[in-house]
Design an enzyme around this catalytic site. Structure first.
Site, PDB file in Angstrom:
ATOM      1  N   ASN A  99       6.196  11.933   2.419  1.00 22.38           N
ATOM      2  CA  ASN A  99       6.569  13.414   2.371  1.00 22.38           C
ATOM      3  C   ASN A  99       6.388  14.067   3.919  1.00 22.38           C
ATOM      4  O   ASN A  99       6.941  15.116   4.175  1.00 22.38           O
ATOM      5  CB  ASN A  99       5.797  14.012   1.309  1.00 22.38           C
ATOM      6  N   HIS A 336       1.374   8.978  -4.525  1.00 18.32           N
ATOM      7  CA  HIS A 336       1.030   8.779  -3.306  1.00 18.32           C
ATOM      8  C   HIS A 336       1.843   9.335  -2.174  1.00 18.32           C
ATOM      9  O   HIS A 336       1.775   9.092  -1.211  1.00 18.32           O
ATOM     10  CB  HIS A 336       0.956   7.290  -2.795  1.00 18.32           C
ATOM     11  N   CYS A 337       2.159  10.885  -2.679  1.00 14.06           N
ATOM     12  CA  CYS A 337       2.915  11.619  -1.697  1.00 14.06           C
ATOM     13  C   CYS A 337       4.132  11.108  -1.099  1.00 14.06           C
ATOM     14  O   CYS A 337       4.777  11.113  -0.133  1.00 14.06           O
ATOM     15  CB  CYS A 337       1.990  12.153  -0.680  1.00 14.06           C
ATOM     16  N   ALA A 338       4.680   9.892  -1.747  1.00 14.85           N
ATOM     17  CA  ALA A 338       5.698   9.190  -1.433  1.00 14.85           C
ATOM     18  C   ALA A 338       6.620   8.736  -2.443  1.00 14.85           C
ATOM     19  O   ALA A 338       6.847   7.621  -2.701  1.00 14.85           O
ATOM     20  CB  ALA A 338       5.413   7.974  -0.582  1.00 14.85           C
TER      21      ALA A 338
END
Length: 378
Positions: A99, A336-338
């Site tokens: 992100n 995982h912010c992805a």
């Protein structure tokens, strides 16, 4: 025993010299650099200058003034994206971005920038041929992560750099998971903009980051204000690094970052990489021996130190909770912010369990983790 296996989020522990350098900078210097001509202020400026010079050498930046200190790789990426792109520009990125890059690009798209996200294969790797096919006459930037924080997949950045250059575009690399693990020479590879955090593979404290900007690239500042010089001019200075470094620099944190870099150079980047790779191989072997485990990303060849997996019939969040509460093992679970990575590898929306060993982990840590996981799922 307590086992920390979330080094992809932040490296822990830090080398002792990092804590000592930060303490000394606070106690013995304690003032802002570039804000006075007295000895303490000059001492602070010397800390910043030496850290900047050392990091520039480490990343192959011949002019250290082109290496800017930021608060994070995220801030570095934002400076690069919003300081460079204009409505009508085209960007090529990938479907496997954190992100930290994908969100700035989505916001840029709302402001008139065209963005193409090139899909990866099932391991999370994107080919340079697909990048080349996505290029357009108005492509201003190719932007992607060197190494995935979810799968450990490594992109062929040298080949992609050539594709970008041949297409007349600049090349931005998010090195959040590769700085301090893989050797990176920006000028040799052909990286125009390199964003990296200080608190992961460089062993610095949180709140530190860098942006390396190739000569000839003029970025608009993300924020403006005091720079310690050119005070009578209402416009931000043209010279680097001051143009992109408004406000008071966090000198103690930069002192810690310099100490982290000193540790890498004294230990040897090849030694650190070999040790972490050995731990990852041990981890992959142990997980592969558990029938219910599904591993994501490349199982052989070049990869980073992040390993993601799921266990059939078990929620990843529950596994992470039990590893922590019952065994005092720290791992990361979820997206995982992805989220785009998980969409690409087929683990969305639950995400995965991510294990990321670091240089200070031991073989016993990995054995203990595998034993604990076996006990939980049995």
């Amino acid at each position: 025993m307590s086992v920390f296996l979330d080094n992809a989020a932040t490296s822990f522990p830090k080398p002792d010299a990092v804590y000592q350098a930060m303490d000394a900078a606070m106690r013995e210097v304690g003032v802002a650099p570039g804000r006075g001509g007295y000895r303490q202020s000059l001492a602070a400026a010397r800390i910043v200058f030496e850290a900047r010079s050392a990091l520039a050498r480490f990343f192959g930046v011949s002019d250290s003034s082109r290496l800017v200190f930021t608060h994070s790789a995220t801030e570095s990426i934002n400076i690069a994206v919003f300081g460079l792109l204009k409505p009508g520009d085209h960007v090529v990125s990938t479907s496997v971005e954190h992100n930290a890059l994908s969100r700035p690009l989505h916001l840029a798209a709302k402001r008139g920038v065209e963005v193409t996200f090139v899909p990866s294969d099932t391991c999370g790797v994107v080919s340079e041929q697909d990048i080349a096919r996505a290029m357009r006459p108005n492509t201003r930037l190719v932007a992607l992560a060197h190494c995935s924080n979810v799968t450990g997949a490594v992109q062929p950045i040298a080949e992609i750099a050539r594709v970008a250059r041949q297409g007349g575009a600049l090349f931005l690399v998010d090195a959040a998971q590769s700085a301090g693990f893989f050797p990176i020479d920006v000028e040799q590879i052909g990286i125009d903009l390199l964003a990296a955090p200080g608190h992961k593979g460089l062993y610095g404290p949180p709140g530190t980051g860098i942006l390396a900007v190739a000569p000839g690239i003029a970025l608009e500042p993300l924020q403006v204000g005091g720079t310690g010089g050119s005070a009578s001019n209402p416009e931000p200075p043209e010279q680097m690094p001051e143009r992109l470094e408004s406000g008071t620099i966090n000198t103690p944190a930069i002192a810690g970052l310099k100490a982290g870099l000193d540790f890498i150079e004294a230990t040897g980047l090849d030694v650190i990489r070999a040790r972490e790779s050995t731990l990852v191989d041990q981890l992959l072997d142990g997980l592969s021996g558990i029938p219910a485990v599904r591993l994501y990303g490349p199982l052989k060849g070049e990869r980073g130190a992040a390993v993601s997996f799921n266990v059939e019939g078990h929620d990843p969040a529950a596994l992470g909770y039990l590893l922590d509460s019952e065994y005092d093992i720290s791992v990361r679970v979820g997206l995982h912010c992805a989220p785009d990575v998980h969409r690409s590898i087929g683990s969305f929306p639950e995400g995965t369990v991510r294990v990321s060993p670091g240089f200070f982990n031991t073989d016993s840590d990995i054995d203990f983790f595998i034993k604990a996981l076996r006990e939980i799922i049995s």
